[in-house]
Design a protein around this motif. Structure first.
Motif, short mmCIF file in Angstrom:
data_model
loop_
_atom_site.label_atom_id
_atom_site.label_comp_id
_atom_site.label_asym_id
_atom_site.label_seq_id
_atom_site.Cartn_x
_atom_site.Cartn_y
_atom_site.Cartn_z
N ILE A 147 25.12 -17.96 68.71
CA ILE A 147 24.05 -17.09 68.23
C ILE A 147 24.70 -15.74 67.99
N ASN A 148 24.55 -15.21 66.81
CA ASN A 148 25.23 -13.96 66.46
C ASN A 148 26.72 -14.02 66.82
N ASN A 149 27.34 -15.12 66.49
CA ASN A 149 28.78 -15.32 66.70
C ASN A 149 29.23 -15.43 68.15
N GLN A 150 28.28 -15.61 69.09
CA GLN A 150 28.69 -15.78 70.48
C GLN A 150 28.14 -17.08 71.05
N LEU A 151 28.93 -17.74 71.87
CA LEU A 151 28.49 -19.00 72.48
C LEU A 151 27.26 -18.78 73.35
N MET A 152 26.37 -19.77 73.34
CA MET A 152 25.12 -19.68 74.10
C MET A 152 25.38 -19.95 75.59
N HIS A 153 24.97 -19.00 76.44
CA HIS A 153 25.00 -19.23 77.88
C HIS A 153 23.65 -18.90 78.47
N GLY A 154 23.46 -17.63 78.89
CA GLY A 154 22.17 -17.25 79.47
C GLY A 154 22.13 -17.52 80.96
N ASP B 130 21.01 -9.90 79.68
CA ASP B 130 21.60 -9.99 78.34
C ASP B 130 20.96 -11.08 77.48
N THR B 131 20.24 -12.00 78.12
CA THR B 131 19.66 -13.13 77.40
C THR B 131 18.27 -13.43 77.94
N PHE B 132 17.24 -13.13 77.16
CA PHE B 132 15.87 -13.37 77.65
C PHE B 132 14.96 -13.49 76.44
N ILE B 133 13.74 -13.99 76.67
CA ILE B 133 12.78 -14.03 75.58
C ILE B 133 11.50 -13.29 75.95
N TYR B 134 10.86 -12.76 74.92
CA TYR B 134 9.56 -12.12 75.03
C TYR B 134 8.61 -12.96 74.19
N LEU B 135 7.53 -13.40 74.82
CA LEU B 135 6.56 -14.25 74.13
C LEU B 135 5.21 -13.56 74.17
N THR B 136 4.56 -13.44 73.02
CA THR B 136 3.20 -12.90 73.02
C THR B 136 2.23 -14.05 72.80
N ILE B 137 1.18 -14.09 73.61
CA ILE B 137 0.16 -15.12 73.47
C ILE B 137 -1.17 -14.39 73.32
N GLY B 138 -1.70 -14.40 72.11
CA GLY B 138 -2.94 -13.69 71.85
C GLY B 138 -3.57 -14.30 70.60
N THR B 139 -3.83 -13.46 69.59
CA THR B 139 -4.39 -13.96 68.33
C THR B 139 -3.49 -15.04 67.75
N GLY B 140 -2.21 -14.83 67.88
CA GLY B 140 -1.22 -15.86 67.53
C GLY B 140 -0.26 -15.99 68.69
N ILE B 141 0.74 -16.82 68.53
CA ILE B 141 1.79 -16.92 69.54
C ILE B 141 3.12 -16.73 68.84
N GLY B 142 3.92 -15.80 69.34
CA GLY B 142 5.21 -15.54 68.72
C GLY B 142 6.22 -15.16 69.78
N GLY B 143 7.47 -15.39 69.48
CA GLY B 143 8.51 -15.07 70.45
C GLY B 143 9.72 -14.45 69.79
N GLY B 144 10.39 -13.61 70.55
CA GLY B 144 11.65 -13.02 70.12
C GLY B 144 12.50 -12.83 71.36
N GLY B 145 13.59 -12.12 71.22
CA GLY B 145 14.39 -11.90 72.40
C GLY B 145 15.78 -11.44 72.07
N LEU B 146 16.56 -11.27 73.13
CA LEU B 146 17.97 -10.94 72.98
C LEU B 146 18.79 -12.10 73.54
N CYS B 228 15.00 -25.05 78.30
CA CYS B 228 16.02 -26.07 78.00
C CYS B 228 16.80 -25.71 76.73
N THR B 229 16.15 -25.08 75.78
CA THR B 229 16.81 -24.81 74.50
C THR B 229 17.71 -23.59 74.57
N LEU B 230 17.25 -22.53 75.24
CA LEU B 230 17.91 -21.22 75.18
C LEU B 230 18.56 -20.77 76.48
N SER B 231 18.13 -21.34 77.60
CA SER B 231 18.59 -20.90 78.91
C SER B 231 18.42 -19.38 79.11
N PRO B 232 17.19 -18.88 78.93
CA PRO B 232 16.98 -17.44 79.13
C PRO B 232 17.10 -17.07 80.61
#
Lengths: 302, 302
Positions: A147-154, B130-146, B228-232
């Motif tokens: 992701i963004n050129n870096q291996l996925m860990h977390g 360094d690796t986490f997600i932010y999820l909003t659950i309201g009118t819609g559901i969306g997620g982002g993160g670093l 399981c997908t991202l290991s935040p």
């Protein structure tokens, strides 16, 4: 100055493949060692490599791409070890510690799928990308990527095979074989799941067997979830199942149908055959992945 | 030298919130502008900001955290625009172009959820990660993160609300309201889905209403998939539903039960109440997220 000699160790559940190579992806020597106990297997790995080093000259870095779960984070107290695993004798096996004691050179240690992803990025199907995933579908199902050129860990590392997907028990009454989750993706769609459902090994099922339509369906559900979660620029499929090239068109159609034009990207809408692709390195993905990890270890040291 | 003045624009489906602030997270002025047509809304945003600039001094950078889908990649031909959306009049709206024409200073443009994630990273519940997600659950559901300290983009940007999760039609015959996917996560668990299923707005349902057990179940299925997908290293929940603090213990228990000790991390096994948490910035997450994007634009320029 001569080309640095790098070591690639692909640690698998049934065998360890050790190779000596260089940054061009050239393999100079290779050996298969059965996976028995950690001390026997790693002892034979080290003996083989020491012999090769006497012959080929001093090694400069080592990449280890290993079955998991494992701890790939150098700052962690359990770095370099296998984490609790049902595989007898391997819980807490200190892979990096044993190898480092024999070779005092930089080591990169990561999952087999992160290794394969890095190999595909350097020499295979992901060369121009910064964000993509590599998924292996075979004895188990696992995923890694950059992701963004870096291996996925977390937290630890991804365990993509264990996501839950819709399972219509009327269409497919098979309950799944994952010892932890029964009908997670791996429990429904790994090689052993196909064999348990249909009573014969996946590779013996003809391309027109209904197994493949169902398999493509589950793979497509999982890929659509990864696409929504990660927004990869490409998905690379490796492992035994990816050799069934006839299922790729089915996967492409099903992913498009599941996403239903929600994600308005030409890669998905118009060029999906270049978006979900077989591994570019084929059988070599594992060992070249480990070699790419060795190259990374060598670069960090510079 | 005085503290640089930064602009935060939180573009929402019903209102745009414009704020003037600085890198400490202090807000000096703020205004709400209804979301009507792009030209009217952006015209009023620009007028408000020009007035503030005359009063407070020259702005140095702008962060725009906006509803999507949008194109956040500066190298892309459609950078800065809203992508095809069912929202009337907003497809191809050139957000960055309009704002940049009025203010010739660095701009960062990203999704509302990536903005919120960046705000949580700077001032909220993700400060040391360094690796986490932010999820909003309201009118819609969306997620982002670093991931590895960088905002998630990839092909376009994540659309985490649209993953498919198991849906037991016997337990929950509601067919889902997503116009693209019917019973995807958003189709089953957004605020409007709760209202459509139970016939009353989510915020009017008492904590012991069966709606919440089902809601926690769907949220837990989705979070387990993201894990399981991202290991935040952490999951931060924002949006209206996250104000229902009584559902957090249910989500925690269900995530543990779904993962079934497969991921052997103390954060999940023992400290899950610190692993899945409400947004640290609460109501301010959106505007502080845009401010954090402005700070990033300012830093890049340096």
């Amino acid at each position: 100055m001569s080309i640095p000699i790098l070591v690639a160790i692909e640690g698998g559940g049934t065998k360890f493949i050790c190779a000596v190579g260089n940054q061009t992806g050239e393999i100079l020597a290779k050996n298969h060692i059965p996976t028995t106990t950690p001390s026997e297997t790693l002892g034979r790995v080290i003996a083989f490599l020491q012999e090769q080093e006497r012959e080929l000259g001093q090694f400069r870095a080592i990449g280890i791409a290993c079955f998991g779960p494992l701890d790939p984070q150098p700052a962690s107290p359990t770095y370099g070890k296998i984490l609790p695993t049902p595989k007898p004798g391997w819980t807490n096996a200190d892979i990096v510690g044993k190898i480092q004691a024999a070779f005092d050179i930089p080591i990169t240690f990561d999952t087999d799928v992160n290794g394969a992803a890095l190999g595909e990025w350097r020499w295979g199907a992901a060369r121009e990308l910064d964000t993509f995933i590599y998924l292996t579908i075979g004895t188990g199902i696992g995923g890694g990527g950059l992701i963004n050129n870096q291996l996925m860990h977390g937290l630890i590392h991804p365990e993509m095979g264990h996501i839950r997907i819709p399972h219509d028990f009327e269409a497919d009454p098979f309950e799944g074989i994952c010892p932890f989750h029964k009908d997670c993706f791996e429990g429904l769609a790994s090689g052993p799941a196909i064999q348990a459902r249909w009573g014969q090994p996946a590779e013996t099922l003809s391309p027109d067997h209904p197994a493949w339509k169902l398999e493509a369906h589950y793979i497509a559900l999982a890929l659509a979830n990864y696409i929504c979660t990660l927004s990869p620029q490409r998905i690379i499929l490796g492992g035994g199942v990816s050799k069934q090239t006839h299922i790729f068109p089915q996967i492409h159609n099903e992913v498009q149908s599941i996403l239903n034009k929600y994600i308005q990207s030409p890669q998905i809408l118009a060029h999906i055959q270049d978006y979900i692709v077989p591994a570019g390195l084929g059988e070599q993905a594992g060992v070249l992945g480990a070699l790419a990890l060795a190259q990374q270890a060598f670069n960090v040291k510079l």
